[in-house]
Write a protein that holds these residues in place. Structure first.
Motif, mmCIF file in Angstrom:
data_model
loop_
_atom_site.group_PDB
_atom_site.id
_atom_site.type_symbol
_atom_site.label_atom_id
_atom_site.label_comp_id
_atom_site.label_asym_id
_atom_site.label_seq_id
_atom_site.Cartn_x
_atom_site.Cartn_y
_atom_site.Cartn_z
ATOM 1 N N ALA A 89 1.059 -1.476 0.213
ATOM 2 C CA ALA A 89 0.193 -0.352 -0.362
ATOM 3 C C ALA A 89 0.854 1.296 0.063
ATOM 4 O O ALA A 89 0.505 2.102 -1.095
ATOM 5 N N TRP A 105 3.457 1.975 -1.302
ATOM 6 C CA TRP A 105 4.039 2.223 -2.936
ATOM 7 C C TRP A 105 3.387 3.251 -3.966
ATOM 8 O O TRP A 105 3.162 4.404 -4.104
ATOM 9 N N SER A 106 1.579 3.173 -3.124
ATOM 10 C CA SER A 106 0.893 4.869 -3.489
ATOM 11 C C SER A 106 1.223 5.536 -3.392
ATOM 12 O O SER A 106 0.955 6.938 -4.353
ATOM 13 N N THR A 107 2.063 5.788 -1.914
ATOM 14 C CA THR A 107 2.421 7.373 -2.323
ATOM 15 C C THR A 107 3.305 8.000 -2.422
ATOM 16 O O THR A 107 4.238 8.911 -2.700
ATOM 17 N N ARG A 108 4.355 6.950 -3.140
ATOM 18 C CA ARG A 108 5.271 7.187 -3.978
ATOM 19 C C ARG A 108 5.990 7.909 -3.400
ATOM 20 O O ARG A 108 7.731 9.015 -4.071
ATOM 21 N N GLN A 136 1.493 7.883 -10.674
ATOM 22 C CA GLN A 136 0.943 7.318 -9.906
ATOM 23 C C GLN A 136 1.448 5.692 -9.969
ATOM 24 O O GLN A 136 1.771 5.228 -10.967
ATOM 25 N N VAL A 137 1.169 4.621 -8.625
ATOM 26 C CA VAL A 137 2.104 3.601 -8.745
ATOM 27 C C VAL A 137 0.735 2.680 -7.721
ATOM 28 O O VAL A 137 0.265 3.709 -7.100
ATOM 29 N N HIS A 138 -0.278 1.770 -8.191
ATOM 30 C CA HIS A 138 -0.697 0.736 -7.019
ATOM 31 C C HIS A 138 -0.808 -0.164 -7.551
ATOM 32 O O HIS A 138 -0.097 -1.324 -8.218
ATOM 33 N N ASP A 197 -2.058 -4.050 -5.968
ATOM 34 C CA ASP A 197 -3.490 -4.811 -6.263
ATOM 35 C C ASP A 197 -2.547 -5.832 -6.077
ATOM 36 O O ASP A 197 -2.334 -6.943 -6.619
ATOM 37 N N ASP A 205 0.953 -5.039 -10.421
ATOM 38 C CA ASP A 205 1.761 -3.698 -10.107
ATOM 39 C C ASP A 205 0.843 -3.039 -11.304
ATOM 40 O O ASP A 205 1.353 -3.108 -12.473
ATOM 41 N N HIS A 206 0.611 -1.361 -10.921
ATOM 42 C CA HIS A 206 0.461 -0.440 -11.624
ATOM 43 C C HIS A 206 1.150 0.655 -12.291
ATOM 44 O O HIS A 206 1.976 1.099 -10.198
ATOM 45 N N GLU A 208 0.359 3.890 -18.810
ATOM 46 C CA GLU A 208 0.761 2.255 -17.527
ATOM 47 C C GLU A 208 0.949 1.379 -18.216
ATOM 48 O O GLU A 208 1.173 0.539 -19.404
#
Length: 146
Positions: free
Chosen positions: A43, A45-48, A91-93, A95, A112-113, A120
């Motif tokens: 989770a 990673w979404s903060t970058r 952006q990183v997410h 899943d 991983d996005h 993307e």
């Protein structure tokens, strides 16, 4: 190494509705704690934020971006790698599809996005984490190719 290979095979063979996937944790409190650490890491990673992501690693951690990559060894080197990588993303997410532990080993199946200036990219991966004293001591991702 055979143990990790067998565990990856078990992860790949689990049906989506299986009991192991449904529990979404290890069978012991330590296993559940290790799963929580890895899920929180994914989770983050979404903060970058490279510092926030790096905070999950042990000082002597080893990170392999993929099974064929040379290992990055030590927290300072991992922080540098994260900094270079994350500055290229918008952006990183991660899943997380499935996650379970076998003692200190946590296995994930993820998509991983990564979104950047070129669009993307999505990677289907099986991640193998070794958690020691509440920190990720080793992490290797294995690309799942169609």
């Amino acid at each position: 190494m055979l143990g990790i290979g067998a565990a990856l095979g078990a992860l790949a063979g689990l049906p989506a509705g299986s009991a192991a996937a449904a529990t979404d944790a290890g069978e012991t409190q330590a296993g559940r704690d290790n799963v929580r650490i890895v899920k929180d890491f994914c989770a983050a990673w979404s903060t970058r934020d490279p510092a926030k992501v790096a905070d999950f690693f042990a000082d002597d951690a080893v990170y392999r971006v993929t099974e064929t990559a040379k290992p990055t060894v030590g927290l300072a080197a991992i922080k540098q790698l994260l900094q270079r990588f994350l500055q290229r993303t918008q952006q990183v997410h991660f899943d997380v599809q499935r996650v379970f532990s076998i003692g200190p080993i946590v296995l994930t199946e993820r998509h991983d996005h990564f979104r950047g200036p070129q669009g993307e990219q999505v990677y289907h991966v099986a991640g193998v984490f070794f958690v020691r004293n509440g920190k990720i001591a080793e992490w290797t991702d294995y690309i799942i190719r169609p």
